[in-house]
Scaffold this motif. Structure first.
Motif, mmCIF file in Angstrom:
data_model
loop_
_atom_site.group_PDB
_atom_site.id
_atom_site.type_symbol
_atom_site.label_atom_id
_atom_site.label_comp_id
_atom_site.label_asym_id
_atom_site.label_seq_id
_atom_site.Cartn_x
_atom_site.Cartn_y
_atom_site.Cartn_z
ATOM 1 N N GLY A 131 15.479 10.529 5.423
ATOM 2 C CA GLY A 131 14.508 11.220 4.590
ATOM 3 C C GLY A 131 13.924 12.407 5.331
ATOM 4 N N VAL A 132 13.775 13.535 4.645
ATOM 5 C CA VAL A 132 13.228 14.758 5.224
ATOM 6 C C VAL A 132 11.841 14.966 4.629
ATOM 7 N N GLY A 133 10.814 14.867 5.469
ATOM 8 C CA GLY A 133 9.437 14.923 4.981
ATOM 9 C C GLY A 133 8.628 16.045 5.599
ATOM 10 N N GLY A 134 7.680 16.562 4.840
ATOM 11 C CA GLY A 134 6.863 17.665 5.322
ATOM 12 C C GLY A 134 5.663 17.233 6.144
ATOM 13 N N ALA A 135 5.191 15.997 5.969
ATOM 14 C CA ALA A 135 4.016 15.524 6.702
ATOM 15 C C ALA A 135 4.400 15.119 8.123
ATOM 16 N N ASP A 136 3.386 14.779 8.929
ATOM 17 C CA ASP A 136 3.660 14.397 10.309
ATOM 18 C C ASP A 136 3.674 12.874 10.459
ATOM 19 N N THR A 137 4.072 12.426 11.643
ATOM 20 C CA THR A 137 4.193 10.994 11.901
ATOM 21 C C THR A 137 2.870 10.276 11.716
ATOM 22 N N GLY A 138 1.793 10.906 12.154
ATOM 23 C CA GLY A 138 0.473 10.287 12.038
ATOM 24 C C GLY A 138 0.092 10.020 10.598
ATOM 25 N N THR A 139 0.399 10.950 9.710
ATOM 26 C CA THR A 139 0.086 10.769 8.288
ATOM 27 C C THR A 139 0.852 9.589 7.714
ATOM 28 N N TYR A 140 2.140 9.505 8.027
ATOM 29 C CA TYR A 140 2.936 8.388 7.528
ATOM 30 C C TYR A 140 2.410 7.056 8.054
ATOM 31 N N GLY A 141 2.083 7.026 9.341
ATOM 32 C CA GLY A 141 1.610 5.789 9.937
ATOM 33 C C GLY A 141 0.223 5.398 9.447
ATOM 34 N N ARG A 142 -0.650 6.379 9.334
ATOM 35 C CA ARG A 142 -2.039 6.107 8.962
ATOM 36 C C ARG A 142 -2.150 5.543 7.552
ATOM 37 N N HIS A 143 -1.311 6.008 6.661
ATOM 38 C CA HIS A 143 -1.391 5.580 5.261
ATOM 39 C C HIS A 143 -0.352 4.528 4.897
ATOM 40 N N GLY A 144 0.472 4.145 5.840
ATOM 41 C CA GLY A 144 1.452 3.093 5.577
ATOM 42 C C GLY A 144 2.630 3.523 4.737
ATOM 43 N N TYR A 145 2.873 4.847 4.670
ATOM 44 C CA TYR A 145 3.948 5.333 3.813
ATOM 45 C C TYR A 145 5.319 4.885 4.297
ATOM 46 N N ALA A 146 5.540 4.891 5.612
ATOM 47 C CA ALA A 146 6.853 4.491 6.131
ATOM 48 C C ALA A 146 7.157 3.041 5.764
ATOM 49 N N ASP A 147 6.169 2.171 5.921
ATOM 50 C CA ASP A 147 6.374 0.764 5.560
ATOM 51 C C ASP A 147 6.597 0.610 4.061
ATOM 52 N N ALA A 148 5.881 1.403 3.274
ATOM 53 C CA ALA A 148 6.047 1.332 1.822
ATOM 54 C C ALA A 148 7.455 1.758 1.418
#
Length: 205
Positions: A131-148
């Motif tokens: 997946g190619v995403g515009g946000a940073d790693t912290g954003t994904y981790g902080r909001h649980g997007y990667a796990d989702a």
């Protein structure tokens, strides 16, 4: 061994397309017996709409339409399936989701009816997600997007069919970082596509 790379992006000059091309390059460099096919869903005009004809397939009332049967045959020829996609709203684009909705059909990807347990039919298939995403790693981790995304895609789609998700990469900061780093990761994935052990899943580049 043969890899099918599926890319879903409307711009052929996009980073997603470049990532797909670099994965393919890595596959061809990994061995003389390795081959690759790139399925550009937008350029090929795949129709992602799940219609009454697809519902009839799900209910085992009709065979798959010709375009679906052709995609299933493509996957049947592949030892590895690689999906390359921009992250839209913390998931995949509708074009790619519609490809999965129609192609991973009852009777081919799995067998479901009320009279017997679910049969997962794609146990031989190795899947790699990029997946190619515009946000940073912290954003994904902080909001649980990667796990989702892992729950929704890795488990909810591919585990249901028995397919093995071997790698799951998120190439982040795509709009602000040097794309060369992502392309190097893509090429490395291609070079090791058939060598990686099962469940070597990563979530962020």
């Amino acid at each position: 061994m043969h890899a099918l790379i599926v890319v879903a992006h409307p711009d052929p000059g996009s980073l997603s397309h470049s990532v797909a091309a670099h994965v393919a390059q890595g596959v061809t460099l990994s061995g003389p017996d390795h081959s690759v096919d790139i399925a550009d869903l937008m350029a090929e005009g795949f129709d992602p709409r799940f219609t009454a004809a697809d519902l009839a397939v799900h209910r085992r009332e009709a065979p798959p339409p010709a375009d679906v049967a052709a995609e299933q045959a493509r996957i049947d020829r592949a030892d590895a399936l690689v999906l390359v996609f921009p992250v839209y709203w913390w998931s995949m684009p509708a074009l790619l989701k519609g490809w999965i909705d129609r192609v991973f059909a009852n009777g081919w990807a799995f067998d479901f009816n009320l009279d017997q347990p679910l049969e997962k039919k794609l146990g031989r298939l190795r899947v790699h997600l990029i997946g190619v995403g515009g946000a940073d790693t912290g954003t994904y981790g902080r909001h649980g997007y990667a796990d989702a995304m892992a729950t929704q895609i890795d488990h909810g789609i591919f585990d249901y069919c028995g397919a093995r998700v071997v790698t799951s990469e998120l190439l982040l900061d795509s709009e602000t970082s040097d794309p060369l780093a992502h392309l190097n990761v893509a090429r490395a994935i291609g070079r090791t596509l058939f060598d990686l052990p099962e469940h070597s899943t990563a979530r962020a580049a």
